[in-house]
Structures are given as structure tokens and as C-alpha cells.
Design a protein around this motif. Structure first.
Motif, PDB file in Angstrom:
ATOM      1  N   GLN A   8       0.849  -1.180   0.000  1.00 36.10           N
ATOM      2  CA  GLN A   8       0.000   0.000   0.000  1.00 36.10           C
ATOM      3  C   GLN A   8       0.884   1.229   0.000  1.00 36.10           C
ATOM      4  N   MET A   9       0.707   2.075  -1.003  1.00 36.39           N
ATOM      5  CA  MET A   9       1.551   3.254  -1.145  1.00 36.39           C
ATOM      6  C   MET A   9       0.676   4.501  -1.067  1.00 36.39           C
ATOM      7  N   ASN A  10       0.902   5.300  -0.053  1.00 33.94           N
ATOM      8  CA  ASN A  10       0.153   6.534   0.160  1.00 33.94           C
ATOM      9  C   ASN A  10       1.075   7.736   0.043  1.00 33.94           C
ATOM     10  N   SER A  11       0.488   8.897  -0.115  1.00 30.95           N
ATOM     11  CA  SER A  11       1.257  10.147  -0.205  1.00 30.95           C
ATOM     12  C   SER A  11       2.397  10.015  -1.202  1.00 30.95           C
ATOM     13  N   LEU A  12       2.073   9.508  -2.370  1.00 31.03           N
ATOM     14  CA  LEU A  12       3.105   9.254  -3.372  1.00 31.03           C
ATOM     15  C   LEU A  12       3.746  10.543  -3.851  1.00 31.03           C
ATOM     16  N   LYS A  13       5.034  10.420  -4.165  1.00 31.86           N
ATOM     17  CA  LYS A  13       5.837  11.545  -4.625  1.00 31.86           C
ATOM     18  C   LYS A  13       6.403  11.215  -6.002  1.00 31.86           C
ATOM     19  N   PRO A  14       6.734  12.223  -6.783  1.00 30.73           N
ATOM     20  CA  PRO A  14       7.339  11.956  -8.102  1.00 30.73           C
ATOM     21  C   PRO A  14       8.581  11.071  -8.015  1.00 30.73           C
TER      22      PRO A  14
END
Length: 122
Positions: free
Chosen positions: A82-88
Motif C-alpha cells: 500500500q503506497m500513500n502520499s506518493l511523490k514523483p
């Protein structure tokens, strides 16, 4: 030998979320420690997260702590990220891997999936 197939990648805006899945088949996958790694263009493959055979132990790359969560459902032979608050800077091809050692080192893993692309736009 265990076969691994990742899914769930895609294009998402910064701040968004994705859940990656890694389905295992072949030898009993619940006997394996599992890891997620990623590789961005022009960069070396790097460790992201790991989980022990029984799911009790987990570990993360410092830059994803508090944003990513690894879990597993051994009844479904599936591991999740689960990946949240993804960034470039999270943009990469994400790979799951299975091995007999609980480790953050890619050379400790014997079985690899084909990867799934995650692209985070700014």
C-alpha cells in the motif's frame, strides 16, 4: 521455485495512493520471505519493503516509512504494498521478490516478478 506476478501499478498524481499486489504460485509461497524493490530509469534497483514468512516482521526504506505498508495474505498467496502520499521520486518499476532469508538485499532473493510500472506526476 515460485512464480510471482505483480499488478496494481499505474499513473497517479502526487499525494495519491496505489496498492500493488504480488500473486505467487508454484511452491508454497507462505514459506518465503517477501520483498518489494524498485528501479527508476538510469538508477540501480533499490530495496523498498520486506515482510517475513509469517507477516510479523516488516522493514522499510527510510524514505517510504510512514507512507508505504507491506502486508501479506498467505491464504491467498499474495503480498501487498500500500503506497500513500506518493511523490514523483517514487516513480519506478516495482518488483516483488521471494527468498528464504528475511533481508533488504536483492541478492538474497531467488525469485522475481516481471515488475509493474508506477508513475507519479507532479
Amino acid at each position: 521455485q515460485v512464480q510471482l506476478v505483480e499488478s496494481g501499478g499505474g499513473l497517479v498524481q502526487a499525494g495519491g495512493s496505489l496498492r500493488l499486489s504480488c500473486a505467487a504460485s508454484g511452491r508454497t509461497s507462505s514459506r518465503y520471505n517477501m520483498g518489494w524493490f524498485r528501479q527508476a530509469p538510469g538508477k540501480e534497483r533499490e530495496f523498498v519493503a520486506q515482510i517475513s514468512e509469517n507477516g510479523i516482521l516488516t522493514g522499510y526504506k527510510d524514505s517510504v516509512k510512514g507512507r508505504f505498508a507491506i502486508s501479506r495474505d498467505n491464504s491467498k498467496n499474495t503480498v501487498y504494498l500500500q503506497m500513500n502520499s506518493l511523490k514523483p521520486e517514487d516513480t519506478a518499476v516495482y518488483y516483488c521478490a521471494a527468498g528464504s532469508t528475511y533481508s533488504s538485499k536483492d541478492y538474497e532473493y531467488d525469485n522475481w516478478g516481471q515488475g509493474t510500472q508506477v508513475t507519479v506526476s507532479s
